[in-house]
Design a protein around this motif. Structure first.
Motif, mmCIF file in Angstrom:
data_model
loop_
_atom_site.group_PDB
_atom_site.id
_atom_site.type_symbol
_atom_site.label_atom_id
_atom_site.label_comp_id
_atom_site.label_asym_id
_atom_site.label_seq_id
_atom_site.Cartn_x
_atom_site.Cartn_y
_atom_site.Cartn_z
ATOM 1 N N GLN A 219 35.254 23.381 33.010
ATOM 2 C CA GLN A 219 36.011 24.637 33.127
ATOM 3 C C GLN A 219 35.595 25.577 31.984
ATOM 4 O O GLN A 219 36.341 26.449 31.596
ATOM 5 N N VAL A 220 34.392 25.298 31.441
ATOM 6 C CA VAL A 220 33.941 26.126 30.317
ATOM 7 C C VAL A 220 33.865 27.573 30.776
ATOM 8 O O VAL A 220 33.401 27.864 31.873
ATOM 9 N N GLY A 221 34.378 28.472 29.911
ATOM 10 C CA GLY A 221 34.225 29.887 30.216
ATOM 11 C C GLY A 221 35.036 30.340 31.402
ATOM 12 O O GLY A 221 35.011 31.499 31.764
ATOM 13 N N THR A 222 35.806 29.450 32.053
ATOM 14 C CA THR A 222 36.559 29.924 33.203
ATOM 15 C C THR A 222 37.651 30.873 32.752
ATOM 16 O O THR A 222 38.210 30.719 31.668
ATOM 17 N N GLN A 223 37.896 31.916 33.567
ATOM 18 C CA GLN A 223 38.959 32.865 33.219
ATOM 19 C C GLN A 223 40.150 32.681 34.160
ATOM 20 O O GLN A 223 41.083 33.462 34.147
ATOM 21 N N LEU A 224 40.117 31.591 34.938
ATOM 22 C CA LEU A 224 41.152 31.342 35.943
ATOM 23 C C LEU A 224 42.544 31.316 35.321
ATOM 24 O O LEU A 224 43.500 31.784 35.914
ATOM 25 N N TYR A 225 42.643 30.782 34.110
ATOM 26 C CA TYR A 225 43.961 30.595 33.475
ATOM 27 C C TYR A 225 44.262 31.684 32.451
ATOM 28 O O TYR A 225 45.264 31.621 31.751
ATOM 29 N N MET A 226 43.373 32.673 32.385
ATOM 30 C CA MET A 226 43.481 33.670 31.329
ATOM 31 C C MET A 226 44.395 34.819 31.768
ATOM 32 O O MET A 226 44.371 35.229 32.925
ATOM 33 N N SER A 227 45.170 35.340 30.824
ATOM 34 C CA SER A 227 46.095 36.438 31.138
ATOM 35 C C SER A 227 45.315 37.701 31.494
ATOM 36 O O SER A 227 44.183 37.892 31.024
ATOM 37 N N LEU A 293 54.509 34.655 34.723
ATOM 38 C CA LEU A 293 53.258 35.198 35.287
ATOM 39 C C LEU A 293 53.305 36.714 35.435
ATOM 40 O O LEU A 293 52.452 37.310 36.076
ATOM 41 N N SER A 294 54.314 37.320 34.795
ATOM 42 C CA SER A 294 54.410 38.788 34.888
ATOM 43 C C SER A 294 53.181 39.439 34.240
ATOM 44 O O SER A 294 52.667 38.975 33.226
ATOM 45 N N ARG A 295 52.732 40.531 34.817
ATOM 46 C CA ARG A 295 51.572 41.243 34.231
ATOM 47 C C ARG A 295 51.975 41.863 32.890
ATOM 48 O O ARG A 295 51.157 42.079 32.022
ATOM 49 N N ASN A 296 53.303 42.126 32.757
ATOM 50 C CA ASN A 296 53.794 42.716 31.509
ATOM 51 C C ASN A 296 54.170 41.601 30.526
ATOM 52 O O ASN A 296 55.158 40.885 30.749
ATOM 53 N N PRO A 297 53.387 41.449 29.436
ATOM 54 C CA PRO A 297 53.646 40.332 28.501
ATOM 55 C C PRO A 297 55.074 40.300 27.972
ATOM 56 O O PRO A 297 55.640 39.242 27.729
#
Ligand SMILES: Cc1nc(N)c2c(-c3ccc4c(c3)CCN4C(=O)Cc3cc(F)cc(C(F)(F)F)c3)cn(C)c2n1
Length: 329
Positions: A219-227, A293-297
């Motif tokens: 999962q190197v470099g994956t952005q799947l879990y990134m905000s 999972l809100s787009r607003n932190p």
């Protein structure tokens, strides 16, 4: 007594890594570096050693070393145990660039080595794949609670993990969950050189450490879990870890058997679309996840808010009441 000093040139470089350790196998590429299982020749124990090539700029190097000083102070049951860190500067490789016969290019590199506790080979990523059929929600919420505790500790140290995903959530030899392989991201980002994936997606553990090649795509470099804010290069804060925790919670509750299914479900979750049947089965978790999972932190809860939420409240030691204002700030 009239010894003649023989001009034998500069003292031969001795690599502390190779002197003190016997490389066993490549464990993969974490962010910005290679990780190897090694055996310490003195104490005969096995460790994970990560080698990170430091950026060229003096300023970025200072930033990395500041982060190492902060990370080295971490001490928590759910963070991979740290043993040692050191720097190596192998002699520059002198090679003639064929085009210009008299020109020799020297690239003096500086490496940071980090010696960590060796965890089990199967990270949470492999655990999720191996436990698709029989998955007990009490056990998975317990695991999630431990991960939240670890992230809470990191946040209380004023740090941010920034790269939470199942492949860097580990199990210690005794089975305890540990988050790891984080940090140094900001300082290294200036010289972002994410490890290249080979065409077939395997991670090659090249870099002169060992020829072992990873057999499965990592999962190197994956952005799947990134905000979203991190992916879009916006300013971000510790709430980026809360977003990643939300995606991990769904994966713990909702078994996904293939990588294709995982990518599809997570991509949908990023648009706040839950898998068919999830909300009916986990109504309270869905309420918590809509915030995580809100787009607003600012709408995402802190780790306190997560632990105080209905689905996790029963797993807390009820003696400690968490004041409401800490649930989101
Ligand atoms: C089987 C196994 N065990 C591991 N420990 C690992 C690791 C690993 C786990 C944790 C950490 C690393 C590699 C590198 C650093 N690290 C961390 O958790 C960050 C960290 C924590 C600290 F306490 C101290 C430091 C620092 F001070 F910078 F050295 C860094 C990666 N991979 C693929 C592993 N595989």
């Amino acid at each position: 007594e009239n010894q003649i000093a023989v001009a034998s040139g500069p003292p031969a470089f001795v690599s502390r890594y190779l002197t003190d350790f016997e490389p066993i196998q490549c464990l993969g590429r974490g962010g910005f570096g290679l990780v190897f299982e090694v055996r310490n020749r003195l104490d005969d124990c096995h460790y994970a050693v990560k080698r990170i090539q430091l950026p060229n700029s003096e300023e970025a190097r200072e930033k990395v070393m500041r982060e190492v000083k902060a990370l080295a102070k971490l001490d928590n049951p759910h963070i991979v145990r740290y043993f040692h860190a050191w720097i190596e500067c192998p002699p520059p490789v002198q090679r003639n660039v064929p085009k210009t016969p008299n020109y020799t290019r020297s690239d003096a590199k500086m490496f940071l080595f980090i010696q960590m506790q060796l965890c089990r080979k199967e990270s949470l990523r492999e655990w999720l794949r191996a436990h698709v059929s029989h998955r007990d929600s009490y056990q998975t919420i317990q695991m999630f609670n431990e991960i939240v505790r670890a992230v809470e500790y990191v946040h209380l140290q004023g740090l941010i993990h920034r790269d939470l995903k199942p492949s860097n959530i580990f199990f210690a030899p005794d089975g305890a969950i540990k988050i790891g392989d984080f940090g140094l991201v900001t300082a290294m980002a200036e010289e972002a050189s994410y490890s290249p994936m080979s065409p077939e997606g395997n991670v090659i553990c090249g870099g002169g450490f060992s020829p072992f090649q990873r057999t499965h795509t990592d999962q190197v470099g994956t952005q799947l879990y990134m905000s979203p804010e991190q992916i879009e290069g916006q300013p971000y804060n510790h709430k980026v870890d809360i977003y990643s925790l939300g995606l991990i919670l769904v994966e713990l509750l909702w078994p996904l058997s293939t990588q294709m299914e995982q990518v599809t479900v997570i991509s949908q979750l990023r648009k706040l679309k839950f898998p068919q049947g999830f909300i009916e089965k986990y109504p309270e978790e869905a309420v918590l996840l809509n915030k995580m999972l809100s787009r607003n932190p600012d709408e995402r809860p802190t780790t306190y808010g997560i632990r105080a939420s209905t689905p996790l409240r029963i797993y807390q030691d009820s003696t400690v009441e968490i004041p409401e204002y800490l649930h989101f700030s």
